[in-house]
Scaffold this motif. Structure first.
Motif, PDB file in Angstrom:
ATOM      1  N   PRO A 296       1.023  -1.281   0.161  1.00 60.94           N
ATOM      2  CA  PRO A 296       0.073  -0.184   0.486  1.00 60.94           C
ATOM      3  C   PRO A 296       1.003   1.766   0.483  1.00 60.94           C
ATOM      4  O   PRO A 296       2.002   1.401   0.459  1.00 60.94           O
ATOM      5  N   PRO A 297       0.169   2.448  -0.635  1.00 56.82           N
ATOM      6  CA  PRO A 297       1.274   3.076  -0.476  1.00 56.82           C
ATOM      7  C   PRO A 297       1.410   4.554   0.408  1.00 56.82           C
ATOM      8  O   PRO A 297       0.904   4.474   1.955  1.00 56.82           O
ATOM      9  N   ILE A 298       2.542   5.148   0.885  1.00 58.39           N
ATOM     10  CA  ILE A 298       3.092   5.475   2.504  1.00 58.39           C
ATOM     11  C   ILE A 298       2.367   6.865   2.089  1.00 58.39           C
ATOM     12  O   ILE A 298       2.766   7.369   1.445  1.00 58.39           O
ATOM     13  N   THR A 299       1.888   7.350   3.326  1.00 58.16           N
ATOM     14  CA  THR A 299       1.223   8.462   3.758  1.00 58.16           C
ATOM     15  C   THR A 299       1.583   9.724   4.617  1.00 58.16           C
ATOM     16  O   THR A 299       2.035   8.748   6.317  1.00 58.16           O
TER      17      THR A 299
ATOM     18  N   LYS B  87      11.716   4.062  -9.314  1.00 63.57           N
ATOM     19  CA  LYS B  87      10.757   4.512  -9.997  1.00 63.57           C
ATOM     20  C   LYS B  87       9.688   5.547  -9.917  1.00 63.57           C
ATOM     21  O   LYS B  87       9.551   6.434 -10.352  1.00 63.57           O
ATOM     22  N   ARG B  88       8.853   4.756  -8.711  1.00 69.17           N
ATOM     23  CA  ARG B  88       7.343   5.512  -8.125  1.00 69.17           C
ATOM     24  C   ARG B  88       8.006   5.388  -6.808  1.00 69.17           C
ATOM     25  O   ARG B  88       8.890   4.652  -5.808  1.00 69.17           O
TER      26      ARG B  88
ATOM     27  N   HIS C   8       8.257   5.726  -3.392  1.00 74.25           N
ATOM     28  CA  HIS C   8       7.742   4.943  -2.364  1.00 74.25           C
ATOM     29  C   HIS C   8       8.068   4.990  -0.913  1.00 74.25           C
ATOM     30  O   HIS C   8       7.612   5.942  -0.298  1.00 74.25           O
ATOM     31  N   GLU C   9       9.709   4.115  -0.628  1.00 76.04           N
ATOM     32  CA  GLU C   9      10.053   4.082   0.126  1.00 76.04           C
ATOM     33  C   GLU C   9      10.723   5.543   1.038  1.00 76.04           C
ATOM     34  O   GLU C   9      10.730   5.642   1.619  1.00 76.04           O
ATOM     35  N   ARG C  10      11.358   5.971  -0.126  1.00 78.47           N
ATOM     36  CA  ARG C  10      11.782   7.010  -0.339  1.00 78.47           C
ATOM     37  C   ARG C  10      11.444   8.243   0.705  1.00 78.47           C
ATOM     38  O   ARG C  10      11.907   9.465   1.028  1.00 78.47           O
ATOM     39  N   ILE C  11       9.972   8.627   0.660  1.00 85.26           N
ATOM     40  CA  ILE C  11       9.291   9.405   1.380  1.00 85.26           C
ATOM     41  C   ILE C  11       9.929   9.268   2.991  1.00 85.26           C
ATOM     42  O   ILE C  11      10.283  10.843   3.111  1.00 85.26           O
ATOM     43  N   LEU C  12      10.477   8.428   3.464  1.00 89.19           N
ATOM     44  CA  LEU C  12      10.402   8.412   4.917  1.00 89.19           C
ATOM     45  C   LEU C  12      11.752   8.818   5.052  1.00 89.19           C
ATOM     46  O   LEU C  12      12.296   8.985   5.330  1.00 89.19           O
ATOM     47  N   SER C  13      12.270   8.616   3.859  1.00 82.98           N
ATOM     48  CA  SER C  13      13.850   8.700   3.674  1.00 82.98           C
ATOM     49  C   SER C  13      14.492  10.086   4.177  1.00 82.98           C
ATOM     50  O   SER C  13      15.299  10.951   4.647  1.00 82.98           O
TER      51      SER C  13
END
Length: 830
Positions: free
Chosen positions: A266-269, A306-307, A309-314
């Motif tokens: 699921p997408p990270i929000t 590419k999309r 996802h996890e990089r939002i948290l970093s």
């Protein structure tokens, strides 16, 4: 306990301890431990795993007023399976680290003299003073502290009686993992213990608990401690002990994942904007208080995608750490290490574990580790290069760990466990070196010691993954070493499906059970029931229900007292605030509670060696060392995969199937493939599993095989007699061997029957047997008896000094001893 219509009292249940008391909509229930199993032994203190419990309704049935929803609340509460990885100890504080227990609780008693007079007596014995006078007026005093409630899971259940009953009735339990194995180094036993403490704050399941709450508590926070001790001397006073602590936990931000879309990922929000890193500040303030500095963050989430996802948290975590660091003193700043482990795993040119080993070395050098003895003289005389660069805090009695490594990925399961294993492996080498067991602080793969440690960590990872994610580990150490067998890929797919099934269908019920067990939700008449709440967000974020008293500073985000004592952790500093948490406890010298010998050996119980825990635990010599003759018995020798006593690649599947018998923290409906295995873990109630023979020391029960497979198991386990002993006894003896043996027996019989008063020279009897005249200096000397020789005074003094050394009383070195030792070192190494 009597009921209406019955006369007198009868025994309802026998128990090993009280978990606590709970009330829903009717009267109180008492939760009792009815079955236990010994899992580890630390300094003579036994650690037990709860195997079975019993809930008893306290009020009499004649005055019970039934409520229609009581049964449903009871069912939800009992979904937390207390027989799955809950641990307790009667005499050892499991909520604190070994470093805390051996430093703070062993401070000189003079510092607490003022507290002694103010503390109420801890013993209710009316003959206490009389007994002390009889024994010469010498009582035994000890220091006990308050548990660290963050890792206590029954704190809410004991709250109602905490201020009423004697403290010995309060049995605090932790949730997580506990395993112990024996490393035999040329016959010298060394116990390797792994303890994982799961936080009871913001606890829950994988997709329902992400990030952090408003108080700085993060999801899936687990403190892992590895303890190494020389088991030849088990007391804390005279023994050698070492420990290393590291932490895992979700990224300390406000974030979540919406599972209503039924997507595997699921997408990270990001739920709330936090420009001043308020939540991260609260979280790292807690870590500075418990562990000191430096705090090292190893972030394993993906950096390139590419999309997004996890990089939002970093990106958010980097911003938070950068903001907080600008206000900290430079020597105590938070160290941030980003490393995209998934990208390096896919690369064929990079070895993941080699890179992790470099990170582990730098981390251990910064934090150091705990050891309760000063550096060995040989280490001082010829120190290793890496030993001189070791950090931590050196004290006269040893070393202290200052700071901690905090590892995280998105789930804090697979990647995190492998990274923690590599750091633990590096720390284990330093621990062994500090105890004088190896000559260099370095351990290699494919040795018995590392295989034993790897098995411990995989059990640890599987257990924590089952509790949080609903399945075992998907990627293991062998996966990242790229030596996993091809059958492992199909098992990884099954574990992924099992994890998806648990997250989609059973996590909500498990979350309700955890909320009710931990006291996050209290049933109240007239208010919505637990199952009627659309979300538990408001239960875990208290700032949504009421205004917080004060707002913390955006710049001075730490507690003022903590920063003054860095790098030492504030919890271990001797100050007025911490002294208030300690209580002086008085014992008689011969009281059972402080008698380590009786606690460990239990001389008043009938036992056998086969049932002894220390013999039944996993051993490097029995389970990993090759059984062939001529093999180097050292556990630090690199071996080929086919040389090990227990093939790690071949028999791994059996161990993984046995791990399936573990149950999750709140028993979710298992996948169909796990039901048959889970049912085999049930056993008769009311027995103490400590005394069962051949029982595994970890939370993985022994997997029973079918009768049809017994021949195969025997064939694999039992070695041929000729291969082990060099001869086959079933072939029969030769005539020459029989003749020699017969003459030996006749010699012994003749010598035993000889009349010593009429000894004479050798003569040959008519039956052909030779009679010998004893010429020994002993009056009685034959194959049946011997008179012990006299011991001179110097030998007696040497023996007494040896005994005193085992009790911690060391004799001063004489001048000739020092010169002999220096001469040996010069000839041997220089």
């Amino acid at each position: 306990m009597g009921q209406k219509g019955s006369s007198g009292l009868f025994r309802a249940v026998s128990a090993f301890g009280v978990v606590g008391f709970v009330r829903f909509l009717e009267g109180y229930y008492i939760v009792l431990i009815t079955k236990r199993r010994k899992m580890a032994d630390i300094g003579g203190h036994a650690i037990y795993k709860i195997e079975d419990t019993n809930m008893i309704y306290i009020p009499n049935d004649s005055v019970r007023i039934t409520h229609p929803d009581e049964a449903r609340y009871l069912r939800i509460f009992q979904n937390v399976d207390l027989s799955s990885n809950f641990y307790f100890s009667y005499s050892y504080d499991l909520s604190h680290s070994l470093q805390y227990n051996l430093t703070v609780l062993r401070m000189p008693l003079e510092m607490l003299k003022s507290e002694t007079t103010q503390t109420r007596p801890e013993s209710f014995d009316i003959f206490e003073d009389e007994g002390l006078i009889t024994q010469g007026g010498s009582g035994v005093f000890g220091i006990c502290g308050e548990p660290y409630m963050k890792y206590v899971w029954n704190g809410e259940l004991l709250a109602i009686i905490k201020d009423t009953v004697h403290r010995d009735w309060l049995l605090y339990i932790i949730h997580g993992f506990c395993g112990q194995s024996k490393l035999l180094i040329y016959g010298r036993p060394v116990y390797v213990t792994l303890i994982a403490r799961r936080s009871s704050k913001f606890a829950g399941t994988r997709f329902l608990k992400r990030g952090a709450n408003c108080e700085g508590d993060v999801a899936n926070e687990v403190e892992t401690e590895q303890i190494l001790c020389d088991a030849s001397v088990m007391s804390f006073t005279a023994g050698s002990y070492s420990s290393y602590v590291q932490v895992r936990g979700s990224v300390p931000l406000y974030w979540s994942q919406d599972i209503s879309t039924m997507m595997p990922k699921p997408p990270i929000t990001l739920d709330q904007a936090d420009p001043f890193a308020h939540v991260a500040a609260l979280h790292f303030d807690q870590m500075l208080q418990r562990f000191g500095s430096p705090i090292i963050i190893l972030n394993l989430v993906k950096e390139r995608e590419k999309r997004k996802h996890e990089r939002i948290l970093s990106e958010e975590l980097v911003a938070a750490v950068t903001y907080l660091n600008q206000f900290l003193p430079p020597e105590h700043t938070i160290i941030y290490i980003p490393w995209d482990m998934a990208k390096y795993t896919k690369s064929k040119l990079c070895n993941v574990l080699d890179r992790l080993n470099v990170i582990a070395e730098s981390v251990v050098k910064k934090t150091g580790f705990f050891v309760n003895r000063p550096d060995s003289y040989c280490n001082v005389l010829r120190p290793d290069e890496k030993w001189n660069e070791l950090g931590g805090f050196v004290i006269p009695t040893g070393r202290l760990q200052t700071g901690v490594l905090r590892t995280n990925c998105v789930d804090c399961l697979d990647r995190t466990n492998t990274a923690q294993f590599m750091v633990g492996k590096c720390a284990l080498a330093y621990q062994l070196y500090s105890l004088g067991l190896i000559d260099k602080p370095n351990l290699q793969f494919d040795t018995d010691a590392v295989r034993l440690f790897e098995e411990l960590y995989e059990d640890h990872g599987d257990t924590l993954s089952l509790q949080y994610g609903g399945s075992q580990l998907v990627h293991r150490v062998k996966t990242y070493r790229k030596i996993a067998p091809w059958t492992q890929h199909s098992k990884d797919i099954m574990q992924t499906l099992s994890r998806y099934y648990s997250n989609a269908f059973s996590d909500a019920d498990r979350q309700d059970s955890i909320n009710l067990f931990l006291g996050v939700f209290h049933p109240t008449e007239g208010k919505p029931h637990l199952w009627e709440l659309p979300t538990d967000f408001y239960l875990h974020h208290k700032n949504t229900m009421r205004l917080l008293p004060t707002t913390r500073s955006y710049t001075y985000w730490w507690t003022p007292e903590i920063i003054k004592h860095l790098p030492l952790p504030y919890d271990e500093v001797i100050c007025a605030e911490n002294l208030k948490k300690l209580i002086v406890k008085k014992f008689h010298k011969h009281e059972e509670e402080i008698d380590i010998h009786n606690e460990f050996f239990r001389p008043y119980e009938l036992s056998s060696f086969d049932d002894t825990f220390c013999l039944a635990m996993t051993s490097s010599a029995r389970d990993f060392m090759p059984k062939t003759i001529g093999i180097d018995p050292s556990p630090f020798t690199v071996r080929k995969p086919d040389e090990t006593g227990k093939s790690v690649l071949g028999n791994k599947s059996n161990r993984e199937e046995a791990v399936l018998q573990r149950k999750t923290a709140a028993s979710a409906p298992p996948p169909p493939s796990e039901e048959a295995v889970s049912s085999s873990s049930e056993d008769d109630s009311g027995t103490d599993r400590e005394d069962e023979g051949s029982v595994s020391q970890r939370s993985t029960p022994v997997k029973m095989t079918d009768a049809g497979d017994s021949a195969k198991v025997t064939e694999n386990v039992v070695q041929p007699m000729k291969e082990v002993y060099g001869i086959n006894l079933f072939d029969g003896l030769s005539e020459e061997d029989l003749s020699i043996y017969s003459r030996f027996v006749q010699l012994g019989q003749s010598q035993h029957q000889q009349d010593k008063s009429s000894q004479q020279l050798c003569s040959r009897c008519p039956d052909g047997v030779i009679k010998l005249t004893p010429i020994s200096a002993f009056s009685a000397d034959n194959i049946y008896e011997v008179q012990p020789p006299r011991v001179d005074r110097k030998s007696t003094e040497i023996f007494q000094a040896h005994i005193q050394a085992s009790q911690g009383v060391m004799q001063p070195l004489k001048k000739e001893d020092t010169s002999v030792y220096r001469e040996y070192i010069r000839n041997r190494y220089l």
